[in-house]
Write an enzyme that holds these catalytic residues in place. Sequence first.
Site, PDB file in Angstrom:
ATOM      1  N   ALA A   1       0.309  -2.787  -3.575  1.00 19.66           N
ATOM      2  CA  ALA A   1       0.582  -3.553  -4.785  1.00 19.66           C
ATOM      3  C   ALA A   1       0.857  -2.566  -5.917  1.00 19.66           C
ATOM      4  O   ALA A   1       0.403  -1.419  -5.876  1.00 19.66           O
ATOM      5  CB  ALA A   1      -0.618  -4.427  -5.124  1.00 19.66           C
TER       6      ALA A   1
ATOM      7  N   GLU B   1      -7.430   1.034  -1.017  1.00 20.58           N
ATOM      8  CA  GLU B   1      -7.850   0.363  -2.259  1.00 20.58           C
ATOM      9  C   GLU B   1      -9.179   0.877  -2.785  1.00 20.58           C
ATOM     10  O   GLU B   1      -9.423   0.885  -3.990  1.00 20.58           O
ATOM     11  CB  GLU B   1      -7.938  -1.158  -2.051  1.00 20.58           C
ATOM     12  CG  GLU B   1      -6.598  -1.853  -1.850  1.00 20.58           C
ATOM     13  CD  GLU B   1      -6.170  -1.948  -0.399  1.00 20.58           C
ATOM     14  OE1 GLU B   1      -6.693  -1.190   0.449  1.00 20.58           O
ATOM     15  OE2 GLU B   1      -5.293  -2.776  -0.100  1.00 20.58           O
TER      16      GLU B   1
ATOM     17  N   GLY C   1      -1.474  -3.192   0.009  1.00 17.28           N
ATOM     18  CA  GLY C   1      -0.703  -4.426   0.156  1.00 17.28           C
ATOM     19  C   GLY C   1       0.487  -4.261   1.088  1.00 17.28           C
ATOM     20  O   GLY C   1       0.951  -5.242   1.683  1.00 17.28           O
TER      21      GLY C   1
ATOM     22  N   GLU D   1      -0.897  -4.786   4.431  1.00 17.20           N
ATOM     23  CA  GLU D   1      -1.229  -6.221   4.527  1.00 17.20           C
ATOM     24  C   GLU D   1       0.030  -7.065   4.706  1.00 17.20           C
ATOM     25  O   GLU D   1       0.046  -8.022   5.475  1.00 17.20           O
ATOM     26  CB  GLU D   1      -2.000  -6.653   3.271  1.00 17.20           C
ATOM     27  CG  GLU D   1      -3.384  -6.017   3.214  1.00 17.20           C
ATOM     28  CD  GLU D   1      -4.097  -6.262   1.892  1.00 17.20           C
ATOM     29  OE1 GLU D   1      -3.470  -6.042   0.830  1.00 17.20           O
ATOM     30  OE2 GLU D   1      -5.259  -6.682   1.910  1.00 17.20           O
TER      31      GLU D   1
HETATM   32  N1  CO8 Z   1       1.925   1.263  -7.424  1.00 18.00           N
HETATM   33  C1  CO8 Z   1       2.717   1.735  -8.411  1.00 18.00           C
HETATM   34  N2  CO8 Z   1       3.467   2.859  -8.307  1.00 18.00           N
HETATM   35  C2  CO8 Z   1       3.402   3.526  -7.140  1.00 18.00           C
HETATM   36  C3  CO8 Z   1       2.600   3.112  -6.073  1.00 18.00           C
HETATM   37  C4  CO8 Z   1       1.848   1.908  -6.248  1.00 18.00           C
HETATM   38  N3  CO8 Z   1       1.076   1.387  -5.260  1.00 18.00           N
HETATM   39  N4  CO8 Z   1       2.726   3.995  -5.059  1.00 18.00           N
HETATM   40  C5  CO8 Z   1       3.584   4.934  -5.484  1.00 18.00           C
HETATM   41  N5  CO8 Z   1       3.996   4.666  -6.732  1.00 18.00           N
HETATM   42  C6  CO8 Z   1       4.932   5.425  -7.561  1.00 18.00           C
HETATM   43  C7  CO8 Z   1       4.274   6.666  -8.124  1.00 18.00           C
HETATM   44  O1  CO8 Z   1       3.532   6.394  -9.269  1.00 18.00           O
HETATM   45  C8  CO8 Z   1       5.492   7.521  -8.391  1.00 18.00           C
HETATM   46  O2  CO8 Z   1       6.097   7.067  -9.582  1.00 18.00           O
HETATM   47  P1  CO8 Z   1       6.541   8.145 -10.735  1.00 18.00           P
HETATM   48  O3  CO8 Z   1       7.631   8.966 -10.055  1.00 18.00           O
HETATM   49  O4  CO8 Z   1       7.036   7.279 -11.835  1.00 18.00           O
HETATM   50  O5  CO8 Z   1       5.324   8.947 -11.038  1.00 18.00           O
HETATM   51  C9  CO8 Z   1       6.431   7.172  -7.255  1.00 18.00           C
HETATM   52  O6  CO8 Z   1       5.991   5.902  -6.743  1.00 18.00           O
HETATM   53  C10 CO8 Z   1       6.391   8.144  -6.106  1.00 18.00           C
HETATM   54  O7  CO8 Z   1       5.038   8.316  -5.708  1.00 18.00           O
HETATM   55  P2  CO8 Z   1       4.325   9.754  -5.564  1.00 18.00           P
HETATM   56  O8  CO8 Z   1       4.919  10.714  -6.535  1.00 18.00           O
HETATM   57  O9  CO8 Z   1       2.841   9.522  -5.661  1.00 18.00           O
HETATM   58  O10 CO8 Z   1       4.780  10.135  -4.088  1.00 18.00           O
HETATM   59  P3  CO8 Z   1       3.998  11.047  -3.044  1.00 18.00           P
HETATM   60  O11 CO8 Z   1       4.929  11.254  -1.916  1.00 18.00           O
HETATM   61  O12 CO8 Z   1       3.406  12.247  -3.710  1.00 18.00           O
HETATM   62  O13 CO8 Z   1       2.758  10.137  -2.563  1.00 18.00           O
HETATM   63  C11 CO8 Z   1       1.726   8.110  -1.789  1.00 18.00           C
HETATM   64  C12 CO8 Z   1       3.018   8.953  -1.843  1.00 18.00           C
HETATM   65  C13 CO8 Z   1       0.663   8.818  -0.927  1.00 18.00           C
HETATM   66  C14 CO8 Z   1       2.101   6.766  -1.134  1.00 18.00           C
HETATM   67  C15 CO8 Z   1       1.170   7.888  -3.229  1.00 18.00           C
HETATM   68  O14 CO8 Z   1       2.224   7.417  -4.042  1.00 18.00           O
HETATM   69  C16 CO8 Z   1       0.041   6.891  -3.310  1.00 18.00           C
HETATM   70  O15 CO8 Z   1      -1.074   7.221  -2.998  1.00 18.00           O
HETATM   71  N6  CO8 Z   1       0.372   5.653  -3.758  1.00 18.00           N
HETATM   72  C17 CO8 Z   1      -0.655   4.625  -3.955  1.00 18.00           C
HETATM   73  C18 CO8 Z   1      -1.111   4.037  -2.628  1.00 18.00           C
HETATM   74  C19 CO8 Z   1      -2.173   2.997  -2.880  1.00 18.00           C
HETATM   75  O16 CO8 Z   1      -3.248   3.293  -3.388  1.00 18.00           O
HETATM   76  N7  CO8 Z   1      -1.871   1.739  -2.490  1.00 18.00           N
HETATM   77  C20 CO8 Z   1      -2.812   0.630  -2.669  1.00 18.00           C
HETATM   78  C21 CO8 Z   1      -2.482  -0.085  -3.942  1.00 18.00           C
HETATM   79  S1  CO8 Z   1      -3.671  -1.356  -4.313  1.00 18.00           S
HETATM   80  C22 CO8 Z   1      -3.207  -2.640  -3.291  1.00 18.00           C
HETATM   81  O17 CO8 Z   1      -2.246  -2.573  -2.563  1.00 18.00           O
HETATM   82  C23 CO8 Z   1      -4.061  -3.875  -3.348  1.00 18.00           C
HETATM   83  C24 CO8 Z   1      -3.586  -4.908  -2.316  1.00 18.00           C
HETATM   84  C25 CO8 Z   1      -3.273  -6.228  -2.980  1.00 18.00           C
HETATM   85  C26 CO8 Z   1      -2.456  -7.149  -2.083  1.00 18.00           C
HETATM   86  C27 CO8 Z   1      -0.976  -7.112  -2.380  1.00 18.00           C
HETATM   87  C28 CO8 Z   1      -0.222  -8.314  -1.850  1.00 18.00           C
HETATM   88  C29 CO8 Z   1       0.497  -8.096  -0.581  1.00 18.00           C
END
Ligand code: CO8
Length: 297
Positions: free
Chosen positions: A103, A170, A147, A150
Amino acid sequence: MFRTLAFKPFSCQALPALSATRSVLRAPTAFRYVSGGSPSYSMIKTETQGRVAVITLNRPKALNALCGELFHEINDALSRFDGDDNIGAVVLTGSERAFAAGADIKEMKDTEFIDNYKNNFLGHWVEQIGRMRKPIIAAVNGYALGGGCELAMMCDIIYAGEKAVFGQPEINLGTIPGAGGTQRLTRAVGKSKAMEMILTGTVNLTASEAQTYGLVSAVFPPEKLIEETIKTAAKIASKGAVSVQMAKEAVNQAYELNLSSGLHFERRLFQATFGTKDQKEGMAAFSEKRKPNFVHK
Ligand code: CO8
């Protein structure tokens, strides 16, 4: 050949500066329609190949992070394809780098419990996929986190590219899975592995591990994944649509019912298939040693 519907690139940052809560929970967008009646999406691409529809998440800069707008578009496309008699199966995919990285953290970070609760945050996002009568296959390349994992698990079949990563991080954000991670992952991989993944937030599954656990049913080289997924979707879409829908409904009941109720449910649907033209055609074709010509009735 693919029929491609019009879309324009979009980033969530381009959303109007609404309050955080309103931006996540606002009412579905009225989609702009281009000539021919096709919706013009900003964050997904949709294509059809024969009786298969392909929905591709297209928010590359945010690794397909699932924001409200993206879900409204997914839901709109799903409901259109579910209601289209020319479509028999749907493929849901992302990019080679990310199916979806969860998400959208930036969009939801400032929302408040009371609004999320009152407006049933996430509930509306995932209702349509749960209502789908037609099979959906997830083709997962790259990250399927939170998400994203999921969303893949809401689909009926998951195929993965060799570099796919499945995880529920999460807990690292001070929250927990909110769209089935604690339930569907546990049923798929067992309690111990699900607990390890969800409680640490750092234990992820590779594609081959996910296959070993039965979370995904096949793994392909990344560049072959979509092609192979469409092949399976086309095979499913070539069967009688009514029996496909009944089979999907019966398998899904295995998660809801005890064994005797499930067997009863299955037997009733089995009996019902004898009221379809496709059952008559399928069995006649077998007896006459020819291929069946299903009419989806
Ligand atoms: N939300 C918002 N932005 C994101 C997300 C995210 N989940 N994941 C990545 N991005 C963005 C980053 O902020 C970045 O943006 P910017 O260039 O503007 O800084 C861009 O995408 C690229 O990401 P990274 O620079 O971090 O890329 P890396 O290759 O270094 O890392 C990762 C990739 C490991 C995937 C890393 O981006 C990461 O850890 N992302 C978050 C993963 C996460 O915690 N996901 C869980 C989110 S909470 C959730 O999903 C709750 C579930 C709710 C249900 C949803 C309904 C189906």
